[in-house]
Design an enzyme around this catalytic site. Structure first.
Site, short mmCIF file in Angstrom:
data_model
loop_
_atom_site.label_atom_id
_atom_site.label_comp_id
_atom_site.label_asym_id
_atom_site.label_seq_id
_atom_site.Cartn_x
_atom_site.Cartn_y
_atom_site.Cartn_z
N CYS A 21 -2.43 -13.87 -6.32
CA CYS A 21 -1.09 -13.90 -6.89
C CYS A 21 -0.21 -14.85 -6.09
CB CYS A 21 -0.48 -12.49 -6.90
SG CYS A 21 -0.10 -11.84 -5.26
N CYS A 24 0.63 -13.76 -2.48
CA CYS A 24 -0.51 -13.86 -1.57
C CYS A 24 -0.79 -15.32 -1.20
CB CYS A 24 -1.75 -13.22 -2.18
SG CYS A 24 -1.77 -11.41 -2.02
N CYS A 124 -4.31 -9.43 -8.72
CA CYS A 124 -4.61 -10.28 -7.57
C CYS A 124 -5.86 -9.80 -6.84
CB CYS A 124 -3.42 -10.29 -6.62
SG CYS A 124 -3.70 -11.20 -5.09
N CYS A 127 -4.42 -8.68 -2.88
CA CYS A 127 -3.56 -7.51 -2.65
C CYS A 127 -3.78 -6.41 -3.67
CB CYS A 127 -2.09 -7.92 -2.65
SG CYS A 127 -1.44 -8.42 -4.27
N ASP A 360 6.33 40.46 28.86
CA ASP A 360 5.52 41.37 28.05
C ASP A 360 6.39 42.08 27.03
OD1 ASP A 360 3.25 40.72 29.47
OD2 ASP A 360 3.48 42.35 30.92
#
Length: 545
Positions: A21, A24, A124, A127, A360
């Site tokens: 894409c 990218c 793409c 990605c 305790d």
């Protein structure tokens, strides 16, 4: 204009033709200008297409007007328009490869345009769609809606992204695909210079999410985190070949559903030689038929820490819930009586309770109380004013007459360590009601007041042996004072090193604590009641009533 240079053109051409894409393409060209990623993907794609087409058209015009250019011969002003005259209209011709018939090739510009159109319409390969339709206003609206649903109070937020591990494999394949061209562009560039998908996603989304949330700052570090996770079941098998080529990187773990974690895949890709990788995985990656699936948005606020001191006035109230074999033995506990109002005020999902030691179930805690702290997990509200904290303290104290809280305040994580320092290093004061088998007079116990810094060897008491390791621990009784009551009873006041077992010091625990009160008085003794008078830890800071 995109921040690209002539050296990027072969990279852009290769990536577009491989199915990457537009965003990218910018990543692999090492473009770190955030504004370039915020443009609509289609607009960026058109600019990339024009970026290459202009180059190809420029070469075509040069070939058409200067036949010698194809033979590598230089040309001068003879081929240019005469000065002072209008430019001559030139015929636009496409370059022809040597040896090929004229007009036989498709224009490079047309080819790039077709490849770009295909890239725009498909998912793409690098990605898996994350930087396409999953990075835009629609996704920002979904993230903002999820944040609003949680009703968190925050000033800033940080956006985190979790990506499928196979993205690393696909990115590595694309890197190998353009490595030669990238190195020609600059010898200094390497794989680490490629912009990660996470960063590009954040650059696109941060401003959009901030806008949807009314302008809240989206920053690098924040106490409030909004996490987006993506999965892609279709390509999960992309990583499987690494199990045989780098078997040592993938080891089963209890909390992970798959051995192919992102960290393990990154480690394997660092070890595998390029030739081995290319033998097992496509180059460039195969085109997927679907994009990533965004999972539920997760909101998480960093823990808030609340501290204070508590008194316990009841001899039948444990500090924490008392369960034996899954059955509850007491109806409540100190922890629960304090936690309920605190959780409600901070709207927290859970908590962790800790204190400077513990008493305790049958021991009271008097004086200025025992320091305690609570870690509130994923609080939807993180700030309370001093007045609101005071009101919260009053709410706790009114809820039960068995406990009382003081000095309630918000503290830092680092300050928590000061409370733990007192568990072994500080001192504590007690009052014990002691029974003696033989009748005594006040003078029979008077010598005890003169004993100072008595060192005890305490073997792990029988009553806690099921939860503490067997060991002999040395503890110091710094001083003691007695108050005679009757022939068989007296009060014993002690100041001891933290961690001293007082009950065992009084009755001896069948000789497991030496010396003990039975040995000192030369008769059997036992403890009937015990109160903690003070825990000498100067934390948290006192708050005036």
């Amino acid at each position: 204009m995109l921040p690209l240079k002539d050296g990027d053109k072969p990279i852009v051409h290769k990536l577009l033709s491989s199915g990457c894409c537009a965003r990218c393409v910018l990543r692999f060209c090492c473009v770190s200008v955030q504004a370039a990623y915020r443009k609509p993907p289609q607009e960026t794609l058109e600019e990339l297409r024009a970026f290459i087409s202009n180059t190809d058209n420029g070469k075509s015009r040069q070939s058409a007007t200067d036949p010698a250019a194809g033979n590598g011969e230089s040309h001068d002003a003879a081929g240019s328009d005469p000065p002072g005259e209008p430019p001559v209209k030139r015929v636009k011709l496409e370059p022809v490869e040597p040896g090929a018939p004229a007009g036989g090739d498709v224009s490079a510009a047309v080819k790039v345009e077709e490849e770009a159109e295909e890239a725009a319409s498909g998912v793409c390969v690098a990605c898996l769609g994350i930087l396409q339709e999953l990075s835009g206003p629609a996704q920002a609206v979904k993230i903002a809606e999820k944040v609003k649903e949680g009703e968190y109070e925050f000033d800033t937020l940080v956006l985190s992204v979790s990506l499928p591990a196979q993205l690393c494999v696909r990115e590595h394949s694309c890197w190998l695909h353009v490595k030669k061209e990238l190195r020609l562009k600059s010898a200094a560039l390497g794989k680490d210079d490629v912009v990660p998908v996470k960063e590009a996603f954040k650059w696109v989304m941060q401003g959009l999410v901030a806008k949807e949330l009314g302008g809240v700052a989206v920053v690098i570090r924040s106490l409030f985190e909004v996490g987006v996770e993506f999965t892609h079941p279709e390509t999960e098998a992309d990583c499987h070949f690494l199990a045989s080529t780098c078997a040592g990187c993938f080891k089963p773990t209890k909390n992970k559903q798959s051995v192919f974690t992102r960290m393990a895949v990154v480690k394997a890709l660092e070890k595998i030689p390029d030739a081995v990788f290319l033998k097992h995985y496509a180059f460039p990656p195969p085109r997927p038929s679907s994009c990533c699936v965004p999972r539920d948005v997760q909101c998480l606020h960093a823990s808030v820490f609340v501290a204070g001191r508590y008194n316990k006035f009841c001899r039948s109230l444990p500090q924490t819930p008392w369960l034996i074999d899954g059955e509850r033995r007491m109806e409540s506990s100190v922890e629960e009586l304090i936690a309920a109002p605190v959780l409600s005020s901070f709207r927290a999902a859970g908590f962790n309770f800790s204190s400077s030691g513990r008493e305790d179930v049958d021991v009271r805690t008097l004086g200025n109380g025992r320091p305690f702290a609570m870690e509130l997990l994923n609080p939807h509200r993180s700030k309370l004013s001093k007045e609101e904290m005071k009101q919260l303290q009053e709410t706790i104290n009114k809820s039960s007459d068995k406990i009382r809280v003081r000095d309630l305040q918000i503290v830092s994580r680092e300050a928590m360590g000061r409370m733990k320092e007192g568990e072994e290093a500080k001192t504590k004061s007690y009052t014990a009601l002691v029974w003696t088998q033989k009748a005594i007079q006040s003078q029979d116990i008077a010598f005890i007041d003169a004993i100072k810094d008595l060192t005890l060897d305490q073997k792990t008491p029988l009553r806690v042996l099921h939860r503490r390791a067997l060991a002999v621990r040395q503890r110091v009784v710094h001083r003691m004072n007695t108050r005679y009551l009757d022939p068989h009873h007296f009060h014993l006041e002690l100041k001891t090193q933290a961690g001293t077992y007082i009950k065992e010091f009084v009755h001896g625990d069948f000789g497991r604590t030496k010396p003990n009160m039975s040995e000192l008085l030369k008769m059997d003794t036992d403890i009937l009641e015990l109160d903690v008078e003070s825990v000498d830890v100067d934390w948290p800071p006192s708050i005036p009533e």
